[in-house]
Enzyme design. Sequence first.
Site, PDB file in Angstrom:
ATOM      1  N   SER A  59     -43.548   8.499  22.101  1.00 22.35           N
ATOM      2  CA  SER A  59     -43.478   9.619  22.622  1.00 22.35           C
ATOM      3  C   SER A  59     -42.899   9.982  23.151  1.00 22.35           C
ATOM      4  O   SER A  59     -42.292   9.888  24.113  1.00 22.35           O
ATOM      5  CB  SER A  59     -44.900   9.798  23.455  1.00 22.35           C
ATOM      6  OG  SER A  59     -45.332  10.830  24.259  1.00 22.35           O
TER       7      SER A  59
ATOM      8  N   TYR B  98     -48.087   6.828  31.405  1.00 23.93           N
ATOM      9  CA  TYR B  98     -48.433   6.344  29.854  1.00 23.93           C
ATOM     10  C   TYR B  98     -46.485   6.905  29.254  1.00 23.93           C
ATOM     11  O   TYR B  98     -46.328   5.695  28.085  1.00 23.93           O
ATOM     12  CB  TYR B  98     -49.173   7.744  29.256  1.00 23.93           C
ATOM     13  CG  TYR B  98     -48.501   8.320  28.061  1.00 23.93           C
ATOM     14  CD1 TYR B  98     -49.507   8.054  27.323  1.00 23.93           C
ATOM     15  CD2 TYR B  98     -47.648   9.065  26.963  1.00 23.93           C
ATOM     16  CE1 TYR B  98     -49.650   7.654  26.414  1.00 23.93           C
ATOM     17  CE2 TYR B  98     -48.122   9.466  26.001  1.00 23.93           C
ATOM     18  CZ  TYR B  98     -48.770   8.785  24.946  1.00 23.93           C
ATOM     19  OH  TYR B  98     -48.523   9.021  23.853  1.00 23.93           O
TER      20      TYR B  98
ATOM     21  N   LYS C 106     -45.525   2.825  26.771  1.00 20.45           N
ATOM     22  CA  LYS C 106     -44.469   3.787  25.792  1.00 20.45           C
ATOM     23  C   LYS C 106     -43.225   2.724  25.746  1.00 20.45           C
ATOM     24  O   LYS C 106     -42.499   2.840  24.146  1.00 20.45           O
ATOM     25  CB  LYS C 106     -44.807   4.864  25.784  1.00 20.45           C
ATOM     26  CG  LYS C 106     -46.290   5.829  25.044  1.00 20.45           C
ATOM     27  CD  LYS C 106     -46.251   4.775  23.620  1.00 20.45           C
ATOM     28  CE  LYS C 106     -47.616   6.320  23.198  1.00 20.45           C
ATOM     29  NZ  LYS C 106     -48.606   5.069  21.785  1.00 20.45           N
TER      30      LYS C 106
END
Lengths: 360, 360
Positions: free
Chosen positions: A143, A169, A173
């Site tokens: 992302s 997050y 990632k």
Amino acid sequence: MSAPTYEALKLPSFVETVLVTGAGGFVGQKLVLLLLKLYPNLRIIATDIIEPPNHGITDTKRLRNVKADLGKPDELKGVFDGEKVGGVFALHGIMSGGSEANFPLGYAVNVDSHRALLEATHKHAEANFPQGHPRPIYVFASSLAVYGAVTPQSVVDPKTKPVVPESSYGVQKHCIEMIVYDYGRKGYLDTRTVRLVTVTVRPGAPSSAASSYISGMIREPLQGQESLCPIADSMDDPALDYYLTWVGRTKTVIRNILWAAVVEEKQLKEVSQERIVNLPGIQITPRQIIETLIKYGGKDKLNLIKFKKDPAVIRICDTWAGAFDNSDALKLGFEVDDSKTGYEGAVQDFIEEELGGKVA
Amino acid sequence: MSAPTYEALKLPSFVETVLVTGAGGFVGQKLVLLLLKLYPNLRIIATDIIEPPNHGITDTKRLRNVKADLGKPDELKGVFDGEKVGGVFALHGIMSGGSEANFPLGYAVNVDSHRALLEATHKHAEANFPQGHPRPIYVFASSLAVYGAVTPQSVVDPKTKPVVPESSYGVQKHCIEMIVYDYGRKGYLDTRTVRLVTVTVRPGAPSSAASSYISGMIREPLQGQESLCPIADSMDDPALDYYLTWVGRTKTVIRNILWAAVVEEKQLKEVSQERIVNLPGIQITPRQIIETLIKYGGKDKLNLIKFKKDPAVIRICDTWAGAFDNSDALKLGFEVDDSKTGYEGAVQDFIEEELGGKVA
């Protein structure tokens, strides 16, 4: 409003079976649908923590649906047993809001289960493809949230912008991006990472993600429901122009995820040593979202937008870049929406595909 | 040849016990010795996979040595049981050569055991320090090896140079940097990461690291032994000037690792959101190493240098940056060796401390 093209999307012939994880999610479902449409002879294993939809396909040779927790070794093993997987789309994960709210869960899913999947694919490749044979293609969906320390006015050039995530997050990632790259560097798998742009218009209920309003301000009012605008006080608020937002039309993003499996490894490595591509996007403003709502839904839909600033959302939006340099991705054959009409295309897709063409 | 300063190295008063992992390694031993010297009232827990040396300290209240495999939950727990650890120096790891040769071992130690240590420290902090109390200080030793896609002629500025590791070691270190940062960002621990520069002169036997020759070309000949120069054919080879090498004098690096625990969190975050500092270094050339050998060991020592190009070593050295921007680190009070005399200081230290002042 040109649509993405599909002619060049030829998978290598040894890829007879692909595995899609997170196949019950929005992106996963759309990818499975595209695979079904483009490749009549491809076997698809679709897995998720809950049983993914079968999209009307009852031939289990064509589409094998598996409910599996990839963090559990026996369930992960069950996904691969008896298969010869030539390609993996690793899409599963806990979203940004969830990873921030539940620290151990985010690491368990976004890091541990992805490492387990990588290693399982590696072992599977060793057992099923002879030495010297091309390695299975492994596409990891990361992302653009890995980037932080930016503002809505930033234009991120990946060549000069170090990754500084501002969320668990993003950290998770980025870790897996690096480990996926390492499996590629070692020659264990033919790995490719795509950093997803904010996909719009997302169907379904509002999520806990701070970006939820970007789809929400179109999605709910077009269905006659109220939607919150958490970054502005009114239509006169300059914030509606300040929060430059980087998005991609759903079908373009899905096409590009598949393209990541098709692009030549050599070409990819020349552009990005670590085989990571920031998927191309286009820039919109919150005001443009509302104007597009009015264009497609009528002036009265404006009454359904409830302006109420949410400091928590604003704090997060303040750390998002308003633009990224698309040039590497375009050089590699990834496609980008038209900067003028692409967003309207995304809204039209939503109306046609999710609302059956009917606006409330 | 000014030496590092120690006056400002005051630990916060709540730090009554510190844990040093990798305490049997070269850097770990030197750090424990410095802690013993500077802080007569500090309790030190020194742990490693083999029992670390006790440096002549028999008072186990002062220095508790623990042989422990931190990848084993019960052994990790045993390190913390009954303690109140206010600071951690996480130094243990598999070196670059080892991580590249043994992929699973590198990940098990450099990733998994570090994550376990982080989480154990977090849980320990929750159990031992009340809410609102400063969090334990956690210093993670990473490495400038996280940077790749550079050449010996590069000058790396961390603000504009994305991290692209070229080894499993670099990938693993970078992952833990990110996760350490996440524990800091969440307020679980007061985390700081220092990326170590190549420490010179390392004592002991040549290692499998490609950088081994940097210490080796001084270390072995000063003891009357042959040493390999794997990057050049002869003293006339321009490679001796091309391979600009970024190093730090051992005692300066050790001082700076300790300084990382002392520098104010607020100040650190202002300079680096992710609380990562590239430790300062100085630039030397392979020719300068040989010239310094001659200066301190005599002209005849040149005969002990065996020139033999090793393509594997050269391939790795080609990906190392010859310089890094020191300014962030200096702003934060980290110290740097004198660019002219620092390397000679490192060689003098080695002769005095490791050879008892005697050159062969």
